[in-house]
Design a protein around this motif. Structure first.
Motif, mmCIF file in Angstrom:
data_model
loop_
_atom_site.group_PDB
_atom_site.id
_atom_site.type_symbol
_atom_site.label_atom_id
_atom_site.label_comp_id
_atom_site.label_asym_id
_atom_site.label_seq_id
_atom_site.Cartn_x
_atom_site.Cartn_y
_atom_site.Cartn_z
ATOM 1 N N ASP A 61 -10.600 -40.186 25.484
ATOM 2 C CA ASP A 61 -10.322 -38.853 24.756
ATOM 3 C C ASP A 61 -11.527 -37.751 24.422
ATOM 4 N N ASP B 226 -12.844 -38.201 21.622
ATOM 5 C CA ASP B 226 -12.861 -37.658 20.338
ATOM 6 C C ASP B 226 -14.085 -37.620 19.452
ATOM 7 N N VAL C 181 -16.327 -34.616 20.118
ATOM 8 C CA VAL C 181 -15.876 -33.465 19.681
ATOM 9 C C VAL C 181 -16.349 -33.415 18.060
ATOM 10 N N SER D 117 -17.920 -29.698 18.739
ATOM 11 C CA SER D 117 -17.083 -28.844 18.555
ATOM 12 C C SER D 117 -17.301 -27.331 17.967
ATOM 13 N N LYS E 291 -5.644 -26.963 27.210
ATOM 14 C CA LYS E 291 -5.506 -28.351 27.130
ATOM 15 C C LYS E 291 -6.928 -28.835 26.634
ATOM 16 N N VAL E 292 -7.813 -28.477 27.484
ATOM 17 C CA VAL E 292 -9.105 -28.872 26.994
ATOM 18 C C VAL E 292 -10.015 -27.959 26.035
ATOM 19 N N THR F 42 -8.856 -25.651 23.573
ATOM 20 C CA THR F 42 -8.678 -25.830 22.317
ATOM 21 C C THR F 42 -9.326 -26.980 21.709
ATOM 22 N N LYS F 43 -9.463 -27.880 22.361
ATOM 23 C CA LYS F 43 -9.989 -29.431 21.694
ATOM 24 C C LYS F 43 -11.263 -28.824 20.497
ATOM 25 N N CYS F 44 -12.049 -27.881 21.267
ATOM 26 C CA CYS F 44 -13.195 -27.427 20.417
ATOM 27 C C CYS F 44 -13.351 -26.119 20.009
ATOM 28 N N ILE G 263 -11.961 -33.771 28.496
ATOM 29 C CA ILE G 263 -13.067 -32.980 27.989
ATOM 30 C C ILE G 263 -14.424 -33.551 28.762
#
Lengths: 233, 403
Positions: free
Chosen positions: A186, A188, A191, A195, A222-223, A225-227, B251
């Motif tokens: 993912d 994680d 980021v 981010s 989806k992608v 808004t992760k950062c 990502i």
């Protein structure tokens, strides 16, 4: 004058190529059991190189593509899937197996230890047969820190952290990002520093400005808004 | 019902369908196997009983155009608690040559075009014999195999269309488009093209490429030429480059990556019926100045009729590590029905400069006995010795029945 020359050249090459090409392919079904070394007797005289030479394992990806492919005249789908998805019904004695799956020759001797070197050669090679989840499912079964990753060897009680100050991880990541994905599916950990919400380092490629809309159109928020905060990308 | 159960039912379904088709011809292979190995995840020995089944039911109709094909496996772990497992590789019905122009395939199937490859639960339609160009389209649920089970879910779909030249002997060309969905979002959008052309009775040029429409870059590009001045001598030169792209739902798809390039040269020479040689060199170019070198030498020897000896050596001096290894396999036909064989793989490798060389050795012995025209039994046992294991034995006993 130059245009006329180019046009004439184009017509000549096209005519020649069409003449070379216009002939029906013959069925190979009845030759399925013929020894490969015997294929040359027909193929050389017809100007068709044998396609099962020693480099076949690497070369067949072009041949097996649909254009003019006649693989199915001699091979069932199972022949492809025995290597590409770990089948096992057409295996011979030299074929190795990894648990229930049968593996091609590239998975030699101690492939568990060797595969990091192989995987880092051509980043695309593993993905031909394995989905990314195949790698991450296996890697997730090993305890944190038990896998020896070059840039992770510096920090952390179990070597589970990378050493950003050495810039080693950036080089490694750009060169083979699939290896990061294998343990961090993912992203994680990425980021945490990359981010935009935290003012982190921009990880995008140089041409990002011209392609960013493509990603937004396809994967929606989806992608992004992760950062990024909604509405800021 | 879980995916495991569904696969099992589908496998059994093929067996039930077959007898009902009274006019049909049923052929295939049943392969019953006993496999034993070290399970790497819990370091315990595991013994599995497996049944692999390949089945074709042809001549379902009078004209012989309708068929069913299936291939799958079921395994039962006998001692390590992993229980029952199954995998369905394909199970599809086919109807060929409708009006001599259309082929249909419905069911689980392996689909392959230059823009993308997948196993789909869906349909494939091919329109052919309508001129120099044929067309093909497929679509369905994208089947993803994880380590043991199927890892996909409802929103995994794949769709592809292609157009390709048909009826040309020396020329092949295909242009295709492949799209993949992940949880209903578009994950991959690829264009692909491949071509092959024979020239002057001794040259073949070929190439293929994949263009990622999302990243707007060539994901892969390959160009090559083969020159065969003699029937038994082939020179190959190839250029290949790749730019890793990820599903746009990941990502990782928005991260910068490096381009990889390689140039390869290779020779294949069949000296006579007893000796075949091949050798090659590949130069690898990594961005930021990294280089690698791969050397390969191989030969197939048949000094006497019942003996075949294969030797392969390759040396990879990579940017990130090195491998140096040899594989030797020997096959000997003791009688027409009995073949014995064995081999060694010896690899020395270094993961990176911080680590020492490691050595891995695999020794294997095998035998195959053809009991009669339709039954074959075979046994293969191998032992791998590494830095981690002083002995890691695995093997399999296989009984094949062709029907």
């Amino acid at each position: 004058m130059k245009k006329w020359f180019l046009a004439t050249l184009l017509i000549t090459v096209t005519t020649f190529s069409v003449q070379m090409a216009l002939a029906e392919k013959m069925s190979h079904k009845e030759y399925a059991t013929t020894a490969i070394s015997d294929c040359n007797s027909c193929h050389k005289s017809e100007g068709v190189a044998p396609n099962h030479e020693g480099d076949w394992v690497r070369g067949h990806r072009v041949l097996a593509s649909k254009a003019g492919s006649n693989c199915s005249q001699c091979h069932d789908q199972s022949f492809c899937l025995d290597c590409h998805s770990g089948g096992g019904i057409d295996r011979d004695l030299s074929t190795r197996n990894y648990h229930n799956d049968y593996v091609p020759k590239s998975h030699r001797s101690n492939f568990l230890s060797l595969h990091p070197v192989k995987a880092l050669d051509n980043p695309q090679s593993c993905n031909r047969c394995h989905d990314a989840s195949y790698c991450s499912e296996c890697h997730s079964r090993f305890p944190k820190g038990s896998l020896r990753i070059k840039s992770h060897l510096m920090l952390g009680p179990n070597h589970q952290k990378y050493a950003p100050a050495l810039f080693e991880h950036a080089t490694e990541a750009r060169r083979n990002l699939q290896s990061c994905q294998a343990c961090h599916p993912d992203g994680d950990v990425c980021v945490q520093c990359h981010s935009a919400k935290l003012g982190g380092t921009n990880p995008h490629p140089r041409n990002w400005g011209s392609i960013s809309d493509n990603y937004r159109d396809r994967a929606g928020s989806k992608v992004c808004t992760k950062c990024h905060l909604p509405g800021t990308y | 019902m879980g995916m495991k159960g569904l696969t099992g039912v589908l496998l059994l379904g093929t067996l039930l369908v077959a007898p009902a088709a009274w006019s049909a011809e049923i052929h295939g292979r049943s392969s019953t196997q006993l496999l034993w190995f070290n399970n790497d995840y819990n370091s315990r020995r595991e013994t599995d009983l497996a049944e692999y089944l390949r089945l074709s039911v042809t001549n379902l109709d009078k004209a012989g155009k309708a068929s069913i094909y299936g291939y799958g496996r079921m395994t039962q772990d006998l001692n390590n608690g992993n229980g029952f497992n199954s995998r369905l590789y394909y199970l599809y019905g086919e109807y060929r040559d409708l009006f001599d122009k259309v082929d249909f395939r419905l069911g689980r199937q392996f689909v392959n075009e230059e823009a993308g490859t997948a196993i789909v639960d869906g349909a494939q339609v091919t329109l052919k014999n309508v001129g120099p160009v044929a067309f093909s389209a497929f679509g369905g649920r994208n089947v993803i195999f994880d380590l043991d089970n199927e890892g996909g879910h409802g929103g995994n779909l794949a769709l592809g269309v292609s157009a390709y030249l048909q009826g040309f002997k020396a020329t092949d060309f295909e242009f295709s488009w492949f799209r993949k969905w992940d949880d209903w979002d578009i994950a991959q959008d690829m264009l692909g093209a491949t071509f092959k052309q024979y020239l002057f009775n001794n040259i073949k040029i070929y190439g293929n490429g994949r263009y990622d429409l999302t990243a707007e870059t060539f994901n892969e590009l390959l160009g090559g030429i083969k020159y065969f001045p003699l029937a038994n001598l082939i020179f190959t030169g190839e250029y290949y480059q790749s730019y890793p792209t990820f599903d746009s739902t990941s990502i990782y798809s928005v991260f910068a990556v490096d381009r990889y390039r390689e140039a390869a040269f290779r020779v294949d020479y069949t000296i006579n019926e007893m000796i075949t040689l091949n050798g090659g060199y590949t130069a690898q170019f990594f961005q930021e100045g990294g280089k690698g070198h791969i050397y390969h030498l191989g030969c197939i020897l048949r000094p006497i009729d019942p003996l075949q000896l294969n030797v392969e050596y390759d040396n990879n001096q990579g940017y990130n590590g090195s491998t140096n290894g040899i594989i030797v396999d020997a096959y000997y036909d003791l009688t027409k029905a009995l073949q014995v064989s064995g081999g060694i793989a010896y690899d020395v490798y270094q993961r990176d400069s911080l680590l020492q060389d490691e050595i891995a050795r695999t020794y294997w012995l095998g035998g195959k006995y053809k009991l009669n025209k339709s039954m074959t039994a075979s046994l293969r046992v191998e032992n791998t010795v590494t830095d981690q294991f002083s002995s890691n034995v695995q093997g399999r006993f296989v009984f094949d029945y062709d029907f």
